[in-house]
Design an enzyme around this catalytic site. Sequence first.
Site, mmCIF file in Angstrom:
data_model
loop_
_atom_site.group_PDB
_atom_site.id
_atom_site.type_symbol
_atom_site.label_atom_id
_atom_site.label_comp_id
_atom_site.label_asym_id
_atom_site.label_seq_id
_atom_site.Cartn_x
_atom_site.Cartn_y
_atom_site.Cartn_z
ATOM 1 N N HIS A 1 31.130 23.600 -24.555
ATOM 2 C CA HIS A 1 30.472 24.326 -23.309
ATOM 3 C C HIS A 1 30.878 24.027 -22.350
ATOM 4 O O HIS A 1 31.127 24.944 -20.658
ATOM 5 C CB HIS A 1 28.671 24.335 -23.388
ATOM 6 C CG HIS A 1 28.621 26.294 -23.281
ATOM 7 N ND1 HIS A 1 29.625 26.497 -22.089
ATOM 8 C CD2 HIS A 1 27.296 26.365 -23.126
ATOM 9 C CE1 HIS A 1 28.490 27.806 -22.526
ATOM 10 N NE2 HIS A 1 26.631 27.619 -22.563
ATOM 11 N N ASP B 1 32.857 29.225 -22.222
ATOM 12 C CA ASP B 1 31.640 29.912 -22.525
ATOM 13 C C ASP B 1 31.102 30.276 -23.436
ATOM 14 O O ASP B 1 32.541 30.604 -24.330
ATOM 15 C CB ASP B 1 31.962 30.698 -20.777
ATOM 16 C CG ASP B 1 32.116 30.127 -19.351
ATOM 17 O OD1 ASP B 1 31.373 28.985 -19.540
ATOM 18 O OD2 ASP B 1 32.334 30.756 -18.163
#
Length: 420
Positions: free
Chosen positions: A391, A395
């Site tokens: 992450h 995204d």
Amino acid sequence: MAEVKVPELAESITEGTIAEWLKNVGDNVDKGEAILELETDKVNVEVVSEEAGVLSEQLAEEGDTVEVGQAVAVVGEGQVNTSNDSSNESSQKDEAKEKETPKQSNPNSSESENTQDNSQQRINATPSARRHARKNGVDLSEVSGKGNDVLRKDDVENSQKSSSQTAKSESKSQNSGSKQSNNNPSKPVIREKMSRRKKTAAKKLLEVSNQTAMLTTFNEVDMTNVMDLRKRKKEQFIKDHDGTKLGFMSFFTKAAVAALKKYPEVNAEIDGDDMITKQFYDIGIAVSTDDGLLVPFVRDCDKKNFAEIEQEIANLAVKARDKKLGLDDMVNGSFTITNGGIFGSMMSTPIINGNQAAILGMHSIITRPIAVDKDTIENRPMMYIALSYDHRIIDGKEAVGFLKTIKELIENPEDLLLES
């Protein structure tokens, strides 16, 4: 005299463990011939002698950790007439070493133990057989050979297996007559050392879990169209490509390449304060072996057609299971696909491979009722797919979009064929 040293390996590999000596002291060695097998973090490699001669000295034992550039053997001039002579000579050297080594006094030792030690020394065995016997507490006098005058390492290993099976059967018969208390702390266990590769894998998996912001997103794929296409094209594909079979992995590999081009951050990695976006498509295909899960890479998948990808996957799988993978097969990939479906997995959260941003997980194809429109329910072959991703780089929007692209391409496989 010439020293044999551990050669330069991959950039990230600085040491290895001697898995097995392929030559014994006193054996003839040709130039370029392998004298030992070295287990590294990624693959097993053979260390060869740069000179012809006789192996005069082993500077490390099986199980020892040795560094790149370290001398592990000495090859001298001369020749040995027969393999039996060389084995006898090496056994005598081992015997001499054992006699020269002072034994610590033990008040509990008995004459029977001394007699056993002497009998061990009198038995004709190769150095690797003696080392393996000492390490595992095997009495060489109880080991049967294969008709040779000299006991070898595999003779000792076979004896171990036979003894282990006998012990297990005895243990079962004893346990059947009496039950141990649940409160008894001395429950039967087996303790054994992890292989170097297993330890490295455990370490790296923990590092990835601790050093990345890993998250997994899921989707499902209707496999109807790709299964139908594969069924229709399967026989012709085999004829056109010299027996190569058309599997699902090539479809997912080509779909992954298309999705990586659309979402380049999935093809990236973090290096310090920089983000490196790879402009190549080397896709790792996870292969299960006796040594654990290995991930060799199919290079330049964007430039390969379906047949070339299938052939490469098949070749790498054979090399992995035969322990023939080279270091070049295992490093510098950009993305990985793993298929837990071959073991019956319905869903999983795969762990990202090192130096990558994401991994795609395939799973079992399960027929279940699906609403194809608001008025119609049909049984369809469905597969859950998972994308575990870092992450920090990717995204949620990009991760979901990437997985949705995979879904759309697999459900419309003709689009993949057109792109190829």
